[in-house]
Design a protein around this motif. Structure first.
Motif, PDB file in Angstrom:
ATOM      1  N   ASP A  45       0.843  -1.191   0.000  1.00 16.40           N
ATOM      2  CA  ASP A  45       0.000   0.000   0.000  1.00 16.40           C
ATOM      3  C   ASP A  45       0.889   1.256   0.000  1.00 16.40           C
ATOM      4  O   ASP A  45       1.502   1.593   1.015  1.00 16.40           O
ATOM      5  CB  ASP A  45      -0.904  -0.023   1.231  1.00 16.40           C
ATOM      6  N   LEU A  46       0.933   1.961  -1.138  1.00 19.43           N
ATOM      7  CA  LEU A  46       1.811   3.121  -1.252  1.00 19.43           C
ATOM      8  C   LEU A  46       1.476   4.211  -0.245  1.00 19.43           C
ATOM      9  O   LEU A  46       2.377   4.855   0.304  1.00 19.43           O
ATOM     10  CB  LEU A  46       1.756   3.695  -2.674  1.00 19.43           C
ATOM     11  N   GLU A  47       0.187   4.428   0.008  1.00 23.01           N
ATOM     12  CA  GLU A  47      -0.194   5.481   0.951  1.00 23.01           C
ATOM     13  C   GLU A  47       0.314   5.168   2.353  1.00 23.01           C
ATOM     14  O   GLU A  47       0.862   6.045   3.038  1.00 23.01           O
ATOM     15  CB  GLU A  47      -1.706   5.656   0.958  1.00 23.01           C
ATOM     16  N   HIS A  48       0.159   3.921   2.778  1.00 28.64           N
ATOM     17  CA  HIS A  48       0.629   3.528   4.110  1.00 28.64           C
ATOM     18  C   HIS A  48       2.158   3.644   4.195  1.00 28.64           C
ATOM     19  O   HIS A  48       2.698   4.174   5.167  1.00 28.64           O
ATOM     20  CB  HIS A  48       0.183   2.100   4.409  1.00 28.64           C
ATOM     21  N   VAL A  49       2.857   3.133   3.181  1.00 28.12           N
ATOM     22  CA  VAL A  49       4.322   3.197   3.175  1.00 28.12           C
ATOM     23  C   VAL A  49       4.784   4.655   3.166  1.00 28.12           C
ATOM     24  O   VAL A  49       5.726   5.034   3.871  1.00 28.12           O
ATOM     25  CB  VAL A  49       4.893   2.427   1.970  1.00 28.12           C
ATOM     26  N   GLY A  50       4.105   5.494   2.384  1.00 25.40           N
ATOM     27  CA  GLY A  50       4.466   6.905   2.330  1.00 25.40           C
ATOM     28  C   GLY A  50       4.328   7.594   3.673  1.00 25.40           C
ATOM     29  O   GLY A  50       5.189   8.386   4.076  1.00 25.40           O
ATOM     30  N   GLU A  51       3.245   7.290   4.381  1.00 21.58           N
ATOM     31  CA  GLU A  51       3.037   7.900   5.699  1.00 21.58           C
ATOM     32  C   GLU A  51       4.118   7.467   6.682  1.00 21.58           C
ATOM     33  O   GLU A  51       4.614   8.282   7.484  1.00 21.58           O
ATOM     34  CB  GLU A  51       1.651   7.530   6.221  1.00 21.58           C
ATOM     35  N   GLN A  52       4.496   6.183   6.626  1.00 17.74           N
ATOM     36  CA  GLN A  52       5.568   5.709   7.501  1.00 17.74           C
ATOM     37  C   GLN A  52       6.890   6.395   7.178  1.00 17.74           C
ATOM     38  O   GLN A  52       7.641   6.794   8.079  1.00 17.74           O
ATOM     39  CB  GLN A  52       5.740   4.201   7.352  1.00 17.74           C
ATOM     40  N   LEU A  53       7.174   6.536   5.881  1.00 19.75           N
ATOM     41  CA  LEU A  53       8.422   7.181   5.475  1.00 19.75           C
ATOM     42  C   LEU A  53       8.466   8.624   5.957  1.00 19.75           C
ATOM     43  O   LEU A  53       9.493   9.088   6.475  1.00 19.75           O
ATOM     44  CB  LEU A  53       8.570   7.121   3.955  1.00 19.75           C
ATOM     45  N   VAL A  54       7.368   9.332   5.795  1.00 16.14           N
ATOM     46  CA  VAL A  54       7.321  10.728   6.231  1.00 16.14           C
ATOM     47  C   VAL A  54       7.570  10.830   7.740  1.00 16.14           C
ATOM     48  O   VAL A  54       8.275  11.738   8.193  1.00 16.14           O
ATOM     49  CB  VAL A  54       5.972  11.361   5.850  1.00 16.14           C
ATOM     50  N   ARG A  55       7.028   9.911   8.511  1.00 18.00           N
ATOM     51  CA  ARG A  55       7.259   9.932   9.966  1.00 18.00           C
ATOM     52  C   ARG A  55       8.746   9.824  10.285  1.00 18.00           C
ATOM     53  O   ARG A  55       9.257  10.522  11.179  1.00 18.00           O
ATOM     54  CB  ARG A  55       6.472   8.826  10.652  1.00 18.00           C
ATOM     55  N   HIS A  56       9.445   8.943   9.580  1.00 18.32           N
ATOM     56  CA  HIS A  56      10.880   8.810   9.819  1.00 18.32           C
ATOM     57  C   HIS A  56      11.639  10.076   9.407  1.00 18.32           C
ATOM     58  O   HIS A  56      12.569  10.514  10.107  1.00 18.32           O
ATOM     59  CB  HIS A  56      11.425   7.603   9.046  1.00 18.32           C
TER      60      HIS A  56
END
Length: 203
Positions: free
Chosen positions: A186-197
């Protein structure tokens, strides 16, 4: 005082208009302009960085090739790949360009670790690698102390177009992606995790 970081989800877009929007944002921003991260998925495109050489385009076929103003050499963008563009005032966050590269690489490494995937960076070849296979590419530009362009992370895509180039100018370099290693699709989920880091490291 730190400004808020604005995150924009652009969906699937053609490369050229987004590139022009990045340039315009960077040219027009003022010292008080908040930093932004744009998360996007592109239609199939090969992009040549400023150091790109024609011989690294082996057989592009019908996929368009665009010469861009980012650093680095040739790479591929397509559906199922997460692209994050970082419009960051480097003076505001007290970073140099090399430090920003390291921050991005470490954010991807930490993201992959969330999925139990061990990865590493190479100083001589920016990006992130899993068992010598490239999973993420970097290409940045800095203008007036502000960055644009950013990173691409292979998540759940057709990897065949990478065989039509020497990825990032490295003949025979193999690529991999998150779903093939047991990660999320899921690109949206992965993107949100990346932004948090990234946010945590920017402070």
């Amino acid at each position: 005082m730190n400004k808020p970081l604005i995150v924009r989800h652009l969906g699937r877009r053609n490369y050229l208009p987004v590139w022009k929007q990045m340039q315009n944002f960077t040219n027009e921003r003022a010292p008080q302009t908040p930093d932004e991260i744009w998360l996007v998925e592109h239609h199939p495109i090969f992009t040549q960085g400023q150091a790109g050489k024609p011989e690294h385009l082996l057989d592009p076929g019908v996929i368009p090739v665009i010469q861009t103003d980012r650093g680095g050499q040739v790479t591929y963008h397509g559906p199922g790949q997460l692209v994050a563009y970082l419009m960051i005032d480097l003076h505001r966050v007290s970073l140099g360009i090399r430090q920003l590269v390291t921050l991005i690489e470490q954010s991807i490494i930490d993201l992959l670790k969330d999925y139990g995937i061990e990865s590493s960076a190479r100083r001589e070849a920016p990006g992130v690698y899993v068992d010598q296979r490239k999973i993420a590419a970097l290409g940045l530009r800095v203008r007036r102390g502000c960055s644009f362009h950013g990173l691409s992370l292979n998540v759940n895509m057709d990897l065949e177009p990478f065989s039509r180039i020497n990825p990032c100018g490295h003949p025979g370099l193999e690529v991999t992606q998150l779903t093939d290693l047991g990660g999320r699709s899921d690109l949206e989920h992965v993107g949100e995790q990346l932004v948090r880091h990234i946010e945590a490291k920017l402070g």
